[in-house]
Design an enzyme around this catalytic site. Structure first.
Site, PDB file in Angstrom:
ATOM      1  CG  ASP A  47      -1.934  -1.158   1.147  1.00  0.00           C
ATOM      2  OD1 ASP A  47      -3.128  -0.899   0.929  1.00  0.00           O
ATOM      3  OD2 ASP A  47      -1.524  -2.323   1.314  1.00  0.00           O
ATOM      4  CG  ASN A 124      -8.553  -2.297  -2.239  1.00  0.00           C
ATOM      5  OD1 ASN A 124      -7.409  -2.520  -1.826  1.00  0.00           O
ATOM      6  ND2 ASN A 124      -9.279  -1.292  -1.787  1.00  0.00           N
ATOM      7  CG  HIS A 216      -9.911  -3.298   5.091  1.00  0.00           C
ATOM      8  ND1 HIS A 216     -10.874  -2.956   4.173  1.00  0.00           N
ATOM      9  CD2 HIS A 216      -8.953  -2.327   5.041  1.00  0.00           C
ATOM     10  CE1 HIS A 216     -10.513  -1.816   3.581  1.00  0.00           C
ATOM     11  NE2 HIS A 216      -9.366  -1.422   4.091  1.00  0.00           N
ATOM     12  CB  VAL A 244      -5.123  -3.668   7.534  1.00  0.00           C
ATOM     13  CG1 VAL A 244      -5.239  -2.902   8.851  1.00  0.00           C
ATOM     14  CG2 VAL A 244      -6.340  -4.550   7.319  1.00  0.00           C
ATOM     15  CG  HIS A 245      -4.025   1.726   4.910  1.00  0.00           C
ATOM     16  ND1 HIS A 245      -5.024   2.554   4.458  1.00  0.00           N
ATOM     17  CD2 HIS A 245      -3.764   0.875   3.881  1.00  0.00           C
ATOM     18  CE1 HIS A 245      -5.355   2.225   3.222  1.00  0.00           C
ATOM     19  NE2 HIS A 245      -4.604   1.206   2.855  1.00  0.00           N
TER      20      HIS A 245
END
Length: 383
Positions: A47, A124, A216, A244-245
């Site tokens: 990410d 995504n 999430h 997931v950040h």
């Protein structure tokens, strides 16, 4: 046709056009496949996005001089605005596919990608749904995948060897049901792995199965239900995810239960994207999400029911940090995997601020026990 463990020099461009050639670049190929041959350092990042935090992450990662980069995507967010869906209604016909931003990300990453092999798996944000329901167009066109070599014939899931490691990239945004093509390919690929040649089995996909953050939470439960038992039966060692950040590492786990033969799940969705950092846990008081809110919008389906056993029996969330969650922290960063031999691998997670402090955020040796755990193998004799 390239030789293993060899440094190659190259240029890109058209020599017939003045000024149309790149500078001379160089890269080193992966070491020869075998149980005593491993890449020195494998950088793992997820990410990334394209922000100030991205810059810090990439600089820090490059300073560790990796031999291979595994990128769990949302790389660019591919949009003309900082957040397309924040600026325009979902009813607009074209979403998140602004190619100049992809170009900019490619130029930005050139110092890394021109010299270090990078393998990717879709996330995504790479869906980028367009007119006619076309998806993943930029992702599929801009990266190369060993799909034919691994006989998946898909850019979304494939496998490759790097020294004594067999990597499997799986798709969280393509059919993963037991009757689907991806699952059938996975069965065949696992059956062909010779653990006397590639002792380590490492997998990656985007959406985590074992994240304890509210964001999430249990979103990929249908994928876990479909695939976890198969991967477990072949002695999967490590899983890398993103989405997931934040950062989180599990203990060895199978079906939400501590298991010495389960995989270590490591989520590194903290590369630097523009969306806010995940800070809330599903086990925080009053933070457990509604079950029906958890399925992924793109894949659909619902598999995340209340737990039926263990400390969380009868509930959708734990009331404390679950036993399988070993370490979690809301900081931007990246990881480095150093496989030492057939038995030991050193994992380090570096916060971005570690670049200035000389510290390591999380560090652990991951130990394989094949004589205890390997349930299936194409090779009977084992070390």
């Amino acid at each position: 046709g390239l030789e293993p463990g060899t440094k190659y020099y190259y240029q890109c461009g058209d020599p017939a056009i003045p000024g149309a050639m790149s500078a001379v670049h160089a890269f080193r190929t992966m070491p020869d496949v075998g149980p005593r041959s491993y890449p020195g350092r494998i950088a793992v990042v997820g990410d990334l996005g394209l922000t100030y935090n991205t810059t810090s992450t990439v600089e820090h990662m490059a300073s560790n001089q990796p031999d291979l980069v595994y990128a769990n995507l949302y790389l660019t967010n591919g949009t003309g605005t900082d957040c397309y869906s924040c600026s325009f209604a979902k009813s607009t016909p074209i979403h998140e596919t602004y190619q100049p931003r992809w170009d900019y990300w490619g130029r930005y990453m050139e110092p890394v990608t021109s010299s270090t092999p990078m393998m990717v798996v879709e996330g995504n944000h790479e869906i980028e749904q367009q007119i006619g329901n076309k998806t993943f167009a930029a992702y599929s066109a801009r990266f190369a995948f060993p799909s034919m070599e691994s006989e998946s014939f898909s850019p979304f899931y494939y496998s490759f060897d790097a020294g004594g490691i067999h990597f499997i990239m799986l798709a969280a945004y393509a059919d993963y049901s037991k009757s689907g093509e991806q699952y059938r390919w996975l069965e065949k690929d696992l059956a062909k792995v010779d653990r006397s040649v590639t002792p380590w089995l490492v997998a990656g996909w985007h959406a985590p199965w074992y994240s304890t953050y509210k964001a999430h939470y249990r979103e990929a439960e249908c994928m876990r239900v479909a695939m976890e038992e198969l991967l477990y039966s072949y002695g999967l060692d490590i899983v890398f995810t993103g989405h997931v950040h934040a950062y989180e590492r599990s203990n060895r786990v199978f079906n939400y239960t501590l298991d010495p033969c389960g995989a270590v799940h490591i989520s590194v969705g903290d590369g630097g994207n523009r969306e806010k950092m995940a800070t809330t846990h599903a086990d925080d008081p009053g933070r457990c999400p509604e079950p029906l809110s958890t399925p992924d919008d793109f894949m659909g389906g619902f598999c995340a029911f209340n737990f039926t056993s263990g400390p969380a029996a009868g509930s959708f969330c734990w009331d404390r940090q679950p036993d399988y969650s070993a370490y979690r922290e809301s900081s931007f960063g990246h990881g480095i995997l150093e496989v030492k031999n057939e038995t030991y691998a050193l994992w380090k997670w570096h916060r971005n601020q570690d670049l200035y402090q000389g510290a390591v955020g999380d560090e652990i040796y991951i130990v394989r026990e094949p004589e205890r755990c390997l349930l299936k193998s194409s090779i009977a004799a084992y070390f």
